[in-house]
Scaffold this active site. Structure first.
Site, short mmCIF file in Angstrom:
data_model
loop_
_atom_site.label_atom_id
_atom_site.label_comp_id
_atom_site.label_asym_id
_atom_site.label_seq_id
_atom_site.Cartn_x
_atom_site.Cartn_y
_atom_site.Cartn_z
CE1 TYR A 1 -16.60 -91.12 9.88
CE2 TYR A 1 -17.59 -91.22 7.71
CZ TYR A 1 -17.04 -91.86 8.80
OH TYR A 1 -16.92 -93.20 8.80
CD GLU A 2 -21.61 -87.87 13.31
OE1 GLU A 2 -21.71 -87.16 14.31
OE2 GLU A 2 -22.55 -88.14 12.55
N GLY A 3 -17.70 -84.18 12.89
CA GLY A 3 -16.90 -83.18 13.61
C GLY A 3 -15.44 -83.58 13.62
#
Lengths: 249, 595
Positions: free
Chosen positions: B436-438
């Site tokens: 998550y978050e890239g």
């Protein structure tokens, strides 16, 4: 009514206690310090009394070098109103502490004086009792419940056989035991407010107390490490060893 | 039962001795309150809360997970009460403006608190963590009226928040998103669409949940330039007992972080309010993307630290086999496994990543402060440096955090695979941080493509200059040679490799992608090497002063040496693979993959 609470700076109960190499004392260098757990309970009780409307002001006092201001601030962050540090080079003996506190009590005239029953470093369990004697106030030690009623304080004390309930006239000296309450966590806004609460510093000289030494610390040794056991082959061998080697039977 | 003790000594070493937090805060406008005694008091109290309240709930959260019943989500036993205590403690307000009820302390101090909260219980920490994201959005782009209505309640912790970005068909590629926002006569909007993977989307910990939702206006241009940002509350402030057309359709069943509710959120004509300018929603999001990603980088540190603490205790306690040079504890049935070189390697690896990871994150957090509070060149420089370091912190620290969590499990042998020890939970919980978050791969493209090559290497130079200066300053310090010499050589090589990839990329853009993750990992090892060198320098100075705590500083030097001899050489293989080019990846015919 004012409540005066005495707090002591001690080694944190979680920290590993080390003894100095020359056995002269406990090594406190870079050791985590904290407010004595029993003192923290006393502070919590005072704050609860204030929150319940039984007290108007909670004053925290500590005796020691400047570093003990940290513990005073901790108590202020929990909700006490102001602090007094009595500056000394070391932590003096119980009787000296009691004399210093007695002087502060005379100046401040609190309705109630709360202390921890003992400090977890020296485990003396003396200061509260000495203080009450010096002040001629009634005392209740090892308190596990405390109720203010009609100008008196009712205290349930922990005793060997169970619990004893006393009724004391005020002002009185009470020392807190473990079951009195469970201290709260300081809130962030209160931690920040604590910084702005008044903290005055005084000295034994100002209070007119001469510090005296009645005892000398000779040696501190860590507990002996438990050595490995041995396996015995029979009950007879065990009895023989208990008799002749361990000399316990 | 696994335990967590906040490493206050090491945290204060990094803050005060390595990064000189006192001076940092004194120079920041509005942060005069953050004096060393205040910081210490906050850390102490945050540690107590994390150790005593949150840590015991970590396994409970994993075992029970969240449950969904007809749209109502129940969090694991104790989560709600812990949140209540957190709110009563005033902790959500730490790094927010006093104007809206915050304590006005710097963001970097918030990161220090988050480290303890998150390491004790990552799943739980995500509830206030997501609120923090929503608060930052409102703070940066909301109107005063919106702040008054929503931000104050989020800061007090009464309400929580979320960030609703992902949809079933679009995660990384937000340009494809479809959630609609229909303008209404009263200036509000009707929001309709489905969002997935919404952390803390629905739960029983607070009375209201404020969703920050990305959606499209009817006339919006296609792609990323047509996305707007909306506040969509679960209950409208003037109708707290009524539904606002926001509902949780289901919970995801996940590999880890079971204590956190990961929701499918349905918006059925829910009333929402525009934040910031129409169609500029993504820009608004990016203003604090670095802070959010730093929050995820922290998860790498959290799982490394947690794994280290628990596997260290086990390695000292577990008696099994004898030391290779003969019994180290002849009176015991066997030696503790910490006598073995390979066990020590795993312990030291975790320790080295956790401690330097902490230094890197605290350093980046100070940059966040500067971006937020400084002006002019200082702000600009901090912003550029933070932009460069963020993808490294996010991807590298979560990768090595996962590696560390695995080492922690491995040290337990078969017991590591058994749930009650908590080590497998730590591995499972840590795995999400690389997604998550890239993802790591997206961060790598961001670093090499956008940050380094698009600035013609300027972003990289911003950091290599700092390293160069450090190595120069220590050039005559013979005790530092073991650190500064390899660092200086790597610093030079870093620039050359970047040039090489840049040259190749001019012919073929795939060269950037093919080098990207290796390049990011290579960069990460060097950055941590720099922080190890800085920590070693402080340790040497303190040892020379002879003011005590010798064992602590000695351990720093030993760990630094371990890092330089056992971890930093990983850069050698990365240099080879990075330079091997795109061809070995791209030449295979897509159809041939299945043979």
């Amino acid at each position: 009514m004012k409540i005066l609470v005495a707090v002591k700076r001690v080694i944190d109960y979680n920290a590993k206690v080390r003894v100095k190499a020359d056995n002269s004392d406990v090594d406190l260098n870079n050791t985590k310090m904290a407010i004595n757990p029993f003192c923290e309970i006393a502070v919590e009780e005072a704050i609860r009394l204030k929150e319940a409307g039984s007290a108007d002001e909670v004053i925290v006092v500590s005796v020691g070098p400047k570093a003990c201001q940290e513990q005073i601030r901790t108590a202020l962050a929990l909700g006490a109103d102001r602090g007094i540090q009595i500056e000394t080079d070391d932590i003096p003996e119980s009787l000296n502490v009691a004399k210093l506190l007695a002087q502060v009590v005379k100046n401040e005239e609190p309705g109630l004086v709360l202390l921890g029953k003992q400090a977890i470093d020296s485990d003396n369990n003396q200061t509260g009792q000495m203080l009450s004697a010096l002040l001629g106030m009634p005392q209740a030690t090892f308190a596990s419940e405390l109720t203010l009623k009609d100008g008196k304080v009712q205290v349930a004390r922990e005793i060997d056989g169970g619990s004893q309930t006393l009724s004391l006239s005020l002002p009185a000296v009470i020392t807190a035991d473990l079951r009195l309450n469970e201290p709260r966590y300081a809130s962030l806004p209160n931690i920040m407010k604590a910084k702005r609460k008044p903290l005055t510093v005084t000295t034994p000289e100002t209070l007119g107390v001469e510090l005296k030494t009645h005892s000398t610390l000779i040696k501190v040794t860590p507990p002996v490490e438990r050595s490995a056991g041995i396996l015995v082959n029979s009950v007879d061998e065990l009895v023989e060893k208990l008799k002749n080697q361990a000399n316990v039977i | 039962m696994p335990e967590y003790k906040a490493p206050l000594r090491d945290m204060s070493f990094v803050l005060n001795e390595v990064l000189d937090a006192e001076r940092h805060y004194q120079n920041l406008p509005g942060c005069e309150e953050a004096t060393p005694d205040m910081v210490a008091a906050i850390m102490e109290e945050g540690a107590k809360f994390s150790e005593r309240v949150l840590s015991p709930l970590n396994q409970v959260g994993d075992q029970q997970g969240c449950t969904w019943n007809d749209g109502v989500v129940t969090t694991p036993d104790g989560f709600k009460e812990a949140y209540q205590q957190f709110v009563e403690g005033g902790w959500p307000s730490l790094a927010h403006e006093t104007e809206w009820g915050g304590q006005g302390l710097p963001e970097s101090l918030g990161i220090v608190l988050n480290e303890m909260v998150g390491t004790a219980n990552w799943s739980w920490s995500m509830y206030p963590g997501l609120s923090h994201g929503a608060m930052n959005t409102l703070d940066a782009h909301g109107t005063d009226e919106q702040k008054e209505t929503y931000l104050t309640k989020l800061i007090s912790g009464e309400w929580t928040g979320t960030m609703c970005l992902t949809e079933p068909h679009c995660g990384t590629d937000l340009g494809m998103l479809r959630t609609k926002a229909e303008p209404q006569a009263d200036g509000s909007y009707k929001i309709s669409g489905t969002k997935i993977f919404i952390s803390a989307g629905e739960h029983d910990m607070a009375d209201n949940i404020i969703h920050i939702v990305l959606a499209r206006l009817p006339d919006a241009p296609a792609g990323t330039k047509g996305i707007s940002l909306f506040i969509v509350p679960k209950h409208l402030p003037d109708a707290l007992n009524e539904s606002n057309g926001v509902s949780c359709g289901s919970l995801e069943h996940k590999m880890g972080i079971h204590g956190n509710s990961t929701c499918v959120m349905n918006f059925d004509g829910a009333t929402g309010y525009l934040i910031g300018t129409a169609n500029k929603g993504l820009n608004c999001m990016f203003t604090f993307m670095n802070t959010a990603r730093l929050g995820t980088a922290l998860q790498g540190l959290a799982h490394a630290e947690w794994g280290f603490q628990n596997s260290l205790a086990y390695a000292k306690d577990r008696l099994q086999m004898r030391a290779l040079n003969g019994p180290a504890y002849p009176d015991k049935a066997a030696d503790p496994i910490i006598v073995h070189p390979e066990v020590r390697k795993m312990l030291l690896t975790q320790k080295a990543f956790a401690e330097a990871g902490r230094a890197m994150i605290y350093y980046c957090a100070q940059l966040v402060d500067k971006v937020k509070l400084c002006e002019g060149d200082e702000k600009k420089d901090a912003d550029a440096l933070l932009a460069f370091l963020t993808p490294i912190a996010k991807a590298f620290l979560t990768e090595v955090g996962f590696e560390s969590a695995n080492h922690g499990l491995q040290i337990f042998g078969g017991h590591g695979y058994i749930a009650e020890w908590g080590m497998e939970q730590n591995v499972r919980d840590s795995r999400i941080s690389m997604l998550y978050e890239g993802t790591t791969q997206i961060q790598a493209l961001d670093l090499l493509g956008r940050k380094v090559l698009m600035t013609q290497g300027e972003a990289l130079k911003g950091f290599t200059k700092i390293m160069h200066k450090f190595c120069q300053t220590e050039a005559d310090n013979s005790e530092m040679q073991a650190f500064t010499q390899p660092l200086a050589a790597l610093n030079k090589e870093w620039g050359e490799l970047t040039m090489n990839v840049g040259m190749k990329a001019m012919q073929n853009r795939d060269e950037v992608g093919a080098a990207s993750v290796d390049y990011l990992m290579y960069s990460g090892y060097i950055v941590l090497g720099y922080f190890w060198a800085r920590m070693a320098k402080v340790a040497q100075e303190k040892l020379a002063l002879g003011e005590g705590d010798t064992a602590f500083y000695q351990a720093k030097l030993t760990t630094a040496t371990f890092y330089f001899q056992r971890i930093l050489p990983r850069t050698r293989s990365l240099v080879e693979t990075m330079q091997s080019g795109a061809d070995n990846l791209m030449s295979m015919d897509q159809e041939h993959f299945s043979f």
